[in-house]
Design an enzyme around this catalytic site. Structure first.
Site, short mmCIF file in Angstrom:
data_model
loop_
_atom_site.label_atom_id
_atom_site.label_comp_id
_atom_site.label_asym_id
_atom_site.label_seq_id
_atom_site.Cartn_x
_atom_site.Cartn_y
_atom_site.Cartn_z
CG HIS A 118 -1.42 1.36 1.62
ND1 HIS A 118 -0.88 2.09 2.65
CD2 HIS A 118 -2.40 2.12 1.09
CE1 HIS A 118 -1.52 3.24 2.75
NE2 HIS A 118 -2.44 3.29 1.82
CB THR A 121 1.87 10.79 -0.86
OG1 THR A 121 1.91 10.58 -2.27
CG2 THR A 121 2.95 9.94 -0.19
NE ARG A 122 -3.70 11.69 4.01
CZ ARG A 122 -3.03 10.64 4.47
NH1 ARG A 122 -2.57 9.73 3.61
NH2 ARG A 122 -2.80 10.47 5.76
CG HIS A 151 11.11 -1.17 7.41
ND1 HIS A 151 10.45 -0.28 8.23
CD2 HIS A 151 10.27 -2.23 7.27
CE1 HIS A 151 9.27 -0.77 8.57
NE2 HIS A 151 9.13 -1.96 8.00
N GLY A 264 -16.84 10.42 -2.60
CA GLY A 264 -15.92 9.93 -3.62
C GLY A 264 -16.51 8.79 -4.43
#
Length: 280
Positions: A118, A121-122, A151, A264
């Site tokens: 997953h 970003t926003r 990671h 949405g």
């Protein structure tokens, strides 16, 4: 939706360009596997509760030999939060008007040895402006090397911007991607951040770095694992793990709730759900 200002335009343009690069890379992996699968794109428009145009987005979905189902969505929406929901959004309790643009990606893989993933970003604007997002790995069959590599790339991206980001955002992901009723984490983690509002240019640069880190980290893991043989037991383990993933997204995920509360596109919001899952 009112015309976009320069910051809003820059963020939207970046998310759309990242979408194009991610989709091209995933299609290239399908070509390497001998598949001609490609993304199918569906545009959608949103009407604000006030009746005014509220923006929209594009839902991209591919079902192939390697990617059993992968969705990559980009949306740019705006309008007014309704009722009590406004009080739950940073800065919207003072004025319910909002703007949001972002990319959301979920991949469910055909081979159980390849981890699901997953990334989101926003950029949001209410009376405040901030970035949020992150990426996390969700393997049915974990490999320490894959976890360490994923990671490690995220840590390098964080460290280039602030030495305190990785430990803080890793802990945030560990806390956020926890399924309380199962008492398990959704996967092996990653990073998660929200309300990053120190300085637009610096925060935008970091958010771009997260997207670049995802592109650097995930495709090599896919290529490493996608041709590994697997058994019926491996597949059963994968489908059961997907059930946990579905439970988290339907019960706890804030992005799912945000999409539903802001009118949405339902198919875009629920594209995160796996194509097949089991509950034994």
């Amino acid at each position: 939706m009112p015309p976009l200002d320069p910051q809003q335009t820059a963020a939207r343009t970046w998310f759309e360009s990242l979408r194009d690069r991610v989709c091209a890379e995933f299609e290239a992996i399908e070509r390497e596997a001998g598949s001609d699968a490609a993304f199918e794109y569906t545009a959608w428009d949103r009407t604000d509760p006030s009746g005014a145009p509220g923006g929209g987005g594009v839902r991209g979905v591919m079902k192939g030999r390697v990617f059993e189902k992968v969705g990559v969505n980009v949306s740019t929406v705006g309008g007014t939060f309704e009722g009590d929901f406004a009080r739950s959004i940073h800065g919207a309790d003072e004025d319910p008007r909002f703007f949001a643009t972002g990319i959301s990606l979920v991949a469910h893989m055909a081979n159980p040895h390849v981890p699901a993933v997953h990334m989101n970003t926003r950029f949001l604007a209410t009376t405040k402006r901030w970035f949020g997002g992150g990426a996390d790995l969700n393997p049915p069959i974990p490999y320490d090397a894959d976890t360490a590599e994923f990671h490690g790339v995220l840590k390098a991206a964080c460290d280039a911007h602030d030495g305190g980001y990785y430990p803080r955002f890793k802990a945030w992901a560990d806390d956020y991607f926890w399924i309380p009723h199962r008492q398990v984490h959704r996967g092996v983690g990653g990073i998660f951040y929200d309300h990053l509002e120190n300085d637009f240019d610096a925060d935008f640069a970091f958010t771009r770095a997260v997207g670049e880190a995802f592109l650097a980290a995930y495709p090599p893991i896919v290529r490493r694992r996608m041709d590994m043989p697997f058994t019926d037991a491996d597949r059963a383990r994968q489908l059961a793990w997907r059930g946990r993933y579905a439970e988290f997204n339907l019960v706890y995920d804030r992005g799912t709730l945000f999409g539903l509360k802001t009118g949405g596109n339902i198919d875009a919001i629920l594209m995160s759900l796996p194509p097949l899952a089991t509950w034994e």
